[in-house]
Every structure is written in structure tokens, then in C-alpha cells.
Design a protein around this motif. Structure first.
Motif, PDB file in Angstrom:
ATOM      1  N   ALA A  19       0.860  -1.202   0.000  1.00  0.00           N
ATOM      2  CA  ALA A  19       0.000   0.000   0.000  1.00  0.00           C
ATOM      3  C   ALA A  19       0.889   1.242   0.000  1.00  0.00           C
ATOM      4  N   ASP A  20       0.347   2.368  -0.464  1.00  0.00           N
ATOM      5  CA  ASP A  20       1.124   3.610  -0.420  1.00  0.00           C
ATOM      6  C   ASP A  20       1.253   4.123   1.009  1.00  0.00           C
ATOM      7  N   GLY A  21       0.271   3.784   1.821  1.00  0.00           N
ATOM      8  CA  GLY A  21       0.316   4.146   3.236  1.00  0.00           C
ATOM      9  C   GLY A  21      -0.558   3.170   4.005  1.00  0.00           C
ATOM     10  N   SER A  22      -0.156   2.852   5.235  1.00  0.00           N
ATOM     11  CA  SER A  22      -0.964   1.890   5.995  1.00  0.00           C
ATOM     12  C   SER A  22      -0.741   2.066   7.488  1.00  0.00           C
ATOM     13  N   ALA A  23      -1.707   1.563   8.258  1.00  0.00           N
ATOM     14  CA  ALA A  23      -1.585   1.646   9.719  1.00  0.00           C
ATOM     15  C   ALA A  23      -2.535   0.669  10.391  1.00  0.00           C
ATOM     16  N   MET A  24      -2.183   0.355  11.640  1.00  0.00           N
ATOM     17  CA  MET A  24      -3.040  -0.472  12.492  1.00  0.00           C
ATOM     18  C   MET A  24      -3.312   0.334  13.754  1.00  0.00           C
ATOM     19  N   PHE A  25      -4.543   0.263  14.262  1.00  0.00           N
ATOM     20  CA  PHE A  25      -4.835   0.899  15.543  1.00  0.00           C
ATOM     21  C   PHE A  25      -5.680  -0.046  16.369  1.00  0.00           C
ATOM     22  N   ARG A  26      -5.224  -0.265  17.596  1.00  0.00           N
ATOM     23  CA  ARG A  26      -5.967  -1.151  18.500  1.00  0.00           C
ATOM     24  C   ARG A  26      -6.406  -0.364  19.728  1.00  0.00           C
ATOM     25  N   MET A  27      -7.655  -0.558  20.100  1.00  0.00           N
ATOM     26  CA  MET A  27      -8.192   0.066  21.304  1.00  0.00           C
ATOM     27  C   MET A  27      -8.831  -1.080  22.092  1.00  0.00           C
ATOM     28  N   GLY A  28      -8.169  -1.574  23.110  1.00  0.00           N
ATOM     29  CA  GLY A  28      -8.665  -2.755  23.820  1.00  0.00           C
ATOM     30  C   GLY A  28      -8.769  -3.910  22.859  1.00  0.00           C
ATOM     31  N   ALA A  73      -8.340  -2.194  14.116  1.00  0.00           N
ATOM     32  CA  ALA A  73      -8.616  -1.702  12.754  1.00  0.00           C
ATOM     33  C   ALA A  73      -7.319  -1.627  11.954  1.00  0.00           C
ATOM     34  N   TYR A  74      -7.395  -2.043  10.690  1.00  0.00           N
ATOM     35  CA  TYR A  74      -6.284  -1.878   9.750  1.00  0.00           C
ATOM     36  C   TYR A  74      -6.750  -0.930   8.653  1.00  0.00           C
ATOM     37  N   ALA A  75      -5.839  -0.064   8.199  1.00  0.00           N
ATOM     38  CA  ALA A  75      -6.194   0.836   7.095  1.00  0.00           C
ATOM     39  C   ALA A  75      -5.086   0.832   6.062  1.00  0.00           C
ATOM     40  N   ALA A  76      -5.494   0.803   4.773  1.00  0.00           N
ATOM     41  CA  ALA A  76      -4.530   0.887   3.671  1.00  0.00           C
ATOM     42  C   ALA A  76      -4.961   2.007   2.741  1.00  0.00           C
ATOM     43  N   VAL A  77      -3.991   2.797   2.292  1.00  0.00           N
ATOM     44  CA  VAL A  77      -4.277   3.925   1.398  1.00  0.00           C
ATOM     45  C   VAL A  77      -3.539   3.722   0.085  1.00  0.00           C
ATOM     46  N   TYR A  78      -4.240   3.931  -1.033  1.00  0.00           N
ATOM     47  CA  TYR A  78      -3.642   3.830  -2.372  1.00  0.00           C
ATOM     48  C   TYR A  78      -3.923   5.142  -3.104  1.00  0.00           C
ATOM     49  N   GLY A  79      -2.886   5.727  -3.674  1.00  0.00           N
ATOM     50  CA  GLY A  79      -3.085   6.943  -4.456  1.00  0.00           C
ATOM     51  C   GLY A  79      -2.269   8.093  -3.926  1.00  0.00           C
ATOM     52  N   PRO A  80      -2.467   9.292  -4.501  1.00  0.00           N
ATOM     53  CA  PRO A  80      -3.423   9.623  -5.551  1.00  0.00           C
ATOM     54  C   PRO A  80      -3.102   8.903  -6.865  1.00  0.00           C
ATOM     55  N   ARG A  81      -4.145   8.365  -7.515  1.00  0.00           N
ATOM     56  CA  ARG A  81      -3.994   7.736  -8.826  1.00  0.00           C
ATOM     57  C   ARG A  81      -5.159   8.171  -9.707  1.00  0.00           C
ATOM     58  N   GLU A  82      -4.917   8.131 -11.032  1.00  0.00           N
ATOM     59  CA  GLU A  82      -5.924   8.657 -11.953  1.00  0.00           C
ATOM     60  C   GLU A  82      -7.251   7.919 -11.762  1.00  0.00           C
TER      61      GLU A  82
END
Ligand code: UDP
Length: 237
Positions: A31-40, A44-53
């Protein structure tokens, strides 16, 4: 004594206390950017792609790039198996997440493009939209998207008649609970998400939002630390 017991939170936390938190950035290599966040127990995992046309072309905005968001929970993320695939709840959360992140990003330089955000919940114990927003905001920063600030999110609410921070599922499910997911940009305290499910007085709502701000400021510090940590790791490689 029995009375005191009744007002205790299921996990023994104070009313103004969040669950234990953990954040990591740059976890999805493709992914172009990614992160994990845990609360108890909520992860959640998040992946970001772009900017792309953006295709098809008629969806493009010739003045700036657009954000697109997809939120989903894995079937095994909850005790009772969640039906796989899109749902009304998923569509709603994808939309409020996009709207909560929109004010933080500046896509003026990226006409005709799209930035895609994919959020997946692997474990759910309430507050998944908030964990998703917090993770996605770190993933956007990791992808190098120009941002005004990070967005941090937490839910507050009225449980057993008292205002409490970061509700777990057991608290959300109690009769009469009011759940208020909030997202905030900490530098100027701008609120980008405020939903409310239940009844609450104006004074209590003000108290709840103040508590959400406190919680978000704490989350903000953890988000910044996780972003810095990624670069420390790169330096040491
Ligand atoms: N939940 C569930 N099955 C579902 C959807 C939700 O068990 O299909 C649980 C899950 O723990 C979730 C909680 O209900 O975190 C509260 O869901 P809500 O729609 O209020 O959103 P959230 O608080 O997760 O943002």
C-alpha cells in the motif's frame, strides 16, 4: 456496596479513561500508506492507495482529487459471525469516515485523481468506526497525502446515567446507553464527526464532547509517536 458495584465499568476503567491503545504505521508493504490501531479488543487496519488517476473519467474532479473510503468487518471479527460483503451499516460507516477525514486532507494539487482508503476490522468490541478513522488518518499521513492535521476518534456516551469515555460493547448494549462517536483534529479542536444514538441533555452533551476531546488528544500523541517510530525503524535498517 451493591450500588457501587453497579456503577463500575465492566473492565474496571475510570469514566474518563480510554482502553489500552496500540498503533503501528507502514504495516502493509504494497500500500502507499498503511496503519493499524488497537483500542482494547477493537482492532482496525487501514490501507491507502493513491493519488492515482480516477476511472471512469466522468467521476473525475478537474479541480482536485477525491477521497474514497471502504469500511468492512471480517466475518470472524465478532462472536456471532458477520455476514460477509457489503451491508447498509458498512455503507454508512464508509461515508461518515470519508466525511470525518475529508476536512484534514488537501487534494488541490491532485486534479482528476482518487485516494482510496480501505479499512478492515479484524476484531470488534465497539468503537470500530472510531478505530478505523484513527488508523486511516495515520495511513493517509504515511502515504504522504498533504494534511492539515491528523484526525483522532473516540466514542463517548452516557452509561448508567454517567458520561463515560470509549465504550465497550457490553456498555453500548445496556438499556438506555447513549453512544456518541466523535472525531477531532487536535490542533484546532475542529470536530469532523459527531453522531448520536440515544437521549442526552444539552449540558451532558457538552460534557461528553469535552471528554471526547481529552480522549482524542491522548490518541493524537499515540498517532504521532507511531508515525515517528516508522522513520526510526528505517534509519536503523
Ligand atoms: N457488531 C456486531 N455485529 C455486526 C455489527 C456490529 O457484533 O454485524 C458489534 C461490534 O462489536 C461493533 C458494535 O457492535 O463494534 C457496535 O457497532 P456500531 O454499529 O455501533 O459501530 P461501532 O461502535 O463499531 O463504530
Amino acid at each position: 456496596m451493591a450500588q457501587a458495584k453497579k456503577t463500575e465499568r465492566p473492565d474496571g476503567r475510570k469514566l474518563n479513561e480510554t482502553r489500552e491503545m496500540e498503533a503501528k504505521v507502514g504495516i502493509i508493504k504494497r500500500a502507499d500508506g498503511s496503519a493499524m490501531f488497537r483500542m482494547g479488543k477493537t482492532i482496525a487496519y487501514a490501507a491507502v492507495y493513491g493519488p492515482r488517476e480516477l476511472f471512469p473519467g466522468f467521476m473525475q474532479n478537474p479541480e482536485k482529487g477525491i477521497l474514497r473510503c471502504n469500511y468492512d468487518m471480517m466475518s470472524f471479527s465478532v462472536t456471532e459471525r458477520k455476514r460477509p460483503g457489503p451491508s447498509r451499516r458498512g455503507v454508512e460507516i464508509s461515508l461518515v469516515t470519508k466525511n470525518a477525514l475529508g476536512p484534514a486532507v488537501n487534494l488541490d494539487q491532485f486534479a482528476n485523481t482518487v485516494v482510496d482508503i480501505f479499512i478492515i476490522i479484524t476484531q470488534a468490541d465497539a468503537g470500530t468506526r472510531c478505530a478505523g478513522i484513527t488508523a486511516a488518518s495515520m495511513a493517509l499521513a504515511d502515504a504522504g497525502i498533504p494534511m492539515k492535521d491528523l484526525v483522532s476518534a473516540v466514542s463517548v456516551g452516557k452509561v448508567n446515567g454517567r458520561i463515560a469515555l470509549d465504550l465497550v460493547k457490553e456498555e453500548e448494549d445496556l438499556d438506555g446507553t447513549t453512544d456518541i462517536p466523535c472525531a477531532i483534529m487536535s490542533r484546532n479542536n475542529e470536530i469532523t464527526l459527531l453522531q448520536l444514538d440515544g437521549d442526552i441533555s444539552e449540558a451532558e452533551l457538552i460534557e461528553a464532547v469535552e471528554l471526547a476531546k481529552e480522549g482524542c488528544h491522548k490518541i493524537y500523541e499515540i498517532q504521532k509517536e507511531a508515525l515517528k517510530e516508522k522513520y526510526k525503524e528505517i534509519k536503523n535498517e
